[in-house]
Design an enzyme around this catalytic site. Structure first.
Site, PDB file in Angstrom:
ATOM      1  N   CYS A 164       0.634  -1.319   0.063  1.00 10.38           N
ATOM      2  CA  CYS A 164       0.184  -0.033   0.119  1.00 10.38           C
ATOM      3  C   CYS A 164       0.984   1.351  -0.183  1.00 10.38           C
ATOM      4  CB  CYS A 164      -0.851  -0.164   1.196  1.00 10.38           C
ATOM      5  SG  CYS A 164      -2.084  -1.296   1.095  1.00 10.38           S
ATOM      6  N   HIS A 205      -3.419   7.188   2.468  1.00 12.90           N
ATOM      7  CA  HIS A 205      -3.781   5.879   1.836  1.00 12.90           C
ATOM      8  C   HIS A 205      -5.002   5.554   2.492  1.00 12.90           C
ATOM      9  CE1 HIS A 205      -4.032   1.712   1.122  1.00 12.90           C
ATOM     10  NE2 HIS A 205      -3.646   1.314   2.475  1.00 12.90           N
ATOM     11  N   ASN A 253     -10.193  -0.242   0.180  1.00 16.08           N
ATOM     12  CA  ASN A 253      -8.889  -0.041   0.089  1.00 16.08           C
ATOM     13  C   ASN A 253      -8.149  -0.785  -1.099  1.00 16.08           C
ATOM     14  OD1 ASN A 253      -6.199  -0.458   0.207  1.00 16.08           O
ATOM     15  ND2 ASN A 253      -5.998  -0.998   2.603  1.00 16.08           N
TER      16      ASN A 253
HETATM   17  O1  UT7 Z   1      -3.557  -1.238   3.790  1.00 14.31           O
HETATM   18  C1  UT7 Z   1      -3.466  -1.613   5.169  1.00 14.31           C
HETATM   19  C2  UT7 Z   1      -4.618  -2.882   5.197  1.00 14.31           C
HETATM   20  N1  UT7 Z   1      -4.961  -2.989   6.377  1.00 14.31           N
HETATM   21  C3  UT7 Z   1      -5.663  -2.214   7.449  1.00 14.31           C
HETATM   22  O2  UT7 Z   1      -5.722  -0.871   6.903  1.00 14.31           O
HETATM   23  C4  UT7 Z   1      -6.011  -2.808   8.446  1.00 14.31           C
HETATM   24  C5  UT7 Z   1      -6.350  -1.869   9.564  1.00 14.31           C
HETATM   25  N2  UT7 Z   1      -7.271  -2.373  10.654  1.00 14.31           N
HETATM   26  C6  UT7 Z   1      -8.598  -2.034  10.773  1.00 14.31           C
HETATM   27  O3  UT7 Z   1      -9.036  -1.424   9.662  1.00 14.31           O
HETATM   28  C7  UT7 Z   1      -9.380  -2.650  11.899  1.00 14.31           C
HETATM   29  O4  UT7 Z   1      -8.819  -3.418  12.802  1.00 14.31           O
HETATM   30  C8  UT7 Z   1     -10.303  -3.591  11.251  1.00 14.31           C
HETATM   31  C9  UT7 Z   1     -11.535  -2.962  10.452  1.00 14.31           C
HETATM   32  C10 UT7 Z   1      -9.961  -4.725  10.242  1.00 14.31           C
HETATM   33  C11 UT7 Z   1     -11.119  -4.421  12.377  1.00 14.31           C
HETATM   34  O5  UT7 Z   1     -11.643  -3.527  12.957  1.00 14.31           O
HETATM   35  P1  UT7 Z   1     -11.743  -3.585  14.416  1.00 14.31           P
HETATM   36  O6  UT7 Z   1     -12.272  -2.654  15.503  1.00 14.31           O
HETATM   37  O7  UT7 Z   1     -10.191  -3.504  15.086  1.00 14.31           O
HETATM   38  O8  UT7 Z   1     -12.155  -4.955  15.068  1.00 14.31           O
HETATM   39  P2  UT7 Z   1     -11.514  -6.137  15.943  1.00 14.31           P
HETATM   40  O9  UT7 Z   1     -10.581  -6.694  15.044  1.00 14.31           O
HETATM   41  O10 UT7 Z   1     -11.030  -5.626  16.968  1.00 14.31           O
HETATM   42  O11 UT7 Z   1     -12.840  -7.116  16.359  1.00 14.31           O
HETATM   43  C12 UT7 Z   1     -13.828  -6.673  17.221  1.00 14.31           C
HETATM   44  C13 UT7 Z   1     -14.875  -7.551  16.834  1.00 14.31           C
HETATM   45  C14 UT7 Z   1     -14.457  -9.008  17.152  1.00 14.31           C
HETATM   46  O12 UT7 Z   1     -15.410  -9.843  17.768  1.00 14.31           O
HETATM   47  P3  UT7 Z   1     -15.045 -10.152  19.280  1.00 14.31           P
HETATM   48  O13 UT7 Z   1     -14.103 -11.037  19.254  1.00 14.31           O
HETATM   49  O14 UT7 Z   1     -15.050  -9.029  20.036  1.00 14.31           O
HETATM   50  O15 UT7 Z   1     -16.400 -11.047  19.632  1.00 14.31           O
HETATM   51  C15 UT7 Z   1     -14.321  -9.589  15.686  1.00 14.31           C
HETATM   52  O16 UT7 Z   1     -14.434 -11.045  15.577  1.00 14.31           O
HETATM   53  O17 UT7 Z   1     -15.327  -7.559  15.542  1.00 14.31           O
HETATM   54  C16 UT7 Z   1     -15.535  -8.748  14.928  1.00 14.31           C
HETATM   55  N3  UT7 Z   1     -15.426  -8.976  13.600  1.00 14.31           N
HETATM   56  C17 UT7 Z   1     -16.311  -8.567  12.820  1.00 14.31           C
HETATM   57  N4  UT7 Z   1     -17.718  -8.520  12.979  1.00 14.31           N
HETATM   58  C18 UT7 Z   1     -18.507  -8.407  11.754  1.00 14.31           C
HETATM   59  C19 UT7 Z   1     -14.438  -8.771  12.892  1.00 14.31           C
HETATM   60  N5  UT7 Z   1     -14.737  -8.573  11.500  1.00 14.31           N
HETATM   61  C20 UT7 Z   1     -15.673  -8.513  11.511  1.00 14.31           C
HETATM   62  C21 UT7 Z   1     -16.880  -8.188  10.370  1.00 14.31           C
HETATM   63  N6  UT7 Z   1     -18.194  -8.222  10.727  1.00 14.31           N
HETATM   64  N7  UT7 Z   1     -16.657  -8.100   9.111  1.00 14.31           N
END
Ligand code: UT7
EC number: 2.3.1.180
Length: 335
Positions: A119, A261, A291
């Site tokens: 990225c 980005h 993205n």
């Molecule tokens: O170019 C760089 C590319 N990568 C990035 O930019 C990634 C940067 N990171 C992010 O954007 C965020 O970390 C994410 C959008 C990927 C995830 O958001 P988050 O607020 O960090 O969520 P999390 O990973 O802390 O997950 C919170 C909860 C979890 O459930 P529990 O364990 O609290 O019950 C996940 O299992 O949300 C759950 N979860 C979802 N729920 C519904 C994770 N993905 C999803 C989903 N839909 N798609």
């Protein structure tokens, strides 16, 4: 040492272009595949839909279309282009896709090659191309960011499949001998944290003949530790931009546009807050495209130029960040 042809000190920005595939995948549609919802995706990322390449849209085709529109805006004779750099992690040909774009364009006097930095790729390619121009051997360059991550996503992994889309963007830049519109830049990598985001090779052992084995080629889908990548971005991006502003003697009030980005709206807002850049100066088209990896910065830039948000002489603070881990920043004056 070979003598340089021109006495050049800087670059100017002459044209922008972009291309996205027609096929739209909405959050609602993703929720038919994995356990997620439009509400969750929108509130956690700002994304509503993304574009997905179908058979007619590989990185070469998308990059070509973006480059052509940038060249048209620059109003260049294609034969005057000296250099084409394609930033991509998903080339149509692992040996490099830039020469195929060169051929489609008919840019017979250009040298063309790929550059991979995920990225951060477009920013790294833009800085690389600028150094060639300032070096005095080349006058005109086209820098393309294009990616087709949809081919490498695990469409059953709700933590990553919601984020990415496909697309391409390009800038046409020219050497100058009396000013430099790439006001400053910085680039960083940290391989120690590389395991947070990978598109790793997946090799299986096979035999050539009885006692000689080899590894088959191939790749596993994207693996991402979203929380760590998030923390990395909101920490490092403000630091690198702040240092760059100080180094170039620009205050954040002098910045017309923050162009990051496009990874997650919460990252964009957090970086803006830390730099004290108000929301109305933060460019975002994440909602429509998600993205698109190396494509996000030129895709966003092209949109903002064509709708007259970015105007001649506007100051743009830009930063790319992602796998590697890699990150970089540039301060640009448009025009
Ligand atoms: O170019 C760089 C590319 N990568 C990035 O930019 C990634 C940067 N990171 C992010 O954007 C965020 O970390 C994410 C959008 C990927 C995830 O958001 P988050 O607020 O960090 O969520 P999390 O990973 O802390 O997950 C919170 C909860 C979890 O459930 P529990 O364990 O609290 O019950 C996940 O299992 O949300 C759950 N979860 C979802 N729920 C519904 C994770 N993905 C999803 C989903 N839909 N798609």
């Amino acid at each position: 040492m070979e003598e340089t042809k021109f006495n050049q000190i800087g670059v100017s920005f002459k044209g922008s272009g972009s291309y996205v595939p027609d096929q739209i995948l909405t959050n609602q549609e993703i929720s038919q595949k994995v356990d997620t919802s439009d509400e969750w995706i929108k509130s956690r990322t700002g994304i509503s839909e993304r574009r997905i390449s179908s058979s007619g849209d590989n990185v070469t085709d998308m990059g070509y279309k973006a480059a052509l529109t940038a060249i048209e805006m620059a109003n260049w004779d294609i034969k005057t282009i000296d250099l084409i750099i394609l930033a991509t992690s998903t080339p149509h040909d692992l040996f490099g896709s830039a020469p195929a774009i060169q051929s489609k364009l008919g840019a017979c006097n250009a040298v063309a090659f790929d550059l991979t930095a995920a990225c951060s790729g477009f920013l790294f390619a833009l800085i690389t191309a600028s150094q060639f121009l300032k070096g005095g051997n080349f006058q005109r360059a086209v820098v393309i960011g294009a990616d087709q991550l949809s081919s490498y996503i695990d469409w059953n992994d709700r933590r990553s499949c919601i984020l990415f889309g496909d697309g391409a963007g390009a800038l046409a830049i020219e050497a100058t001998n009396d000013f430099d519109n790439l006001i400053g830049f910085d680039m960083r990598t940290d391989g120690e944290r590389g395991s947070f985001l990978n598109l790793p090779s997946n090799n299986n052992k096979d035999l050539i003949i009885d006692n000689i084995d080899f590894l088959t080629g191939g790749f596993s889908p994207i693996q991402m530790n979203g929380q760590e990548v998030y923390k990395f971005a909101v920490r490092e991006v403000p630091i690198i931009l702040d240092k760059l502003l100080k180094k170039t003697n620009y205050s954040s009030e002098k910045v017309d546009w923050l162009l990051l980005h496009q990874a997650n709206q919460r990252i964009l807002d957090s970086v803006g807050d830390r730099l004290k850049i108000p929301r109305e100066k933060i460019l975002s088209n994440l909602e429509k495209y998600g993205n698109t990896s190396a494509a996000t910065i030129p895709l966003m830039m092209d949109e903002a130029i064509r709708n007259s948000s970015i105007k001649k002489n506007d100051i743009i603070a830009t930063s790319g960040f992602g796998a590697g881990l890699s990150w970089g920043a540039a301060l640009i004056k448009w025009g």
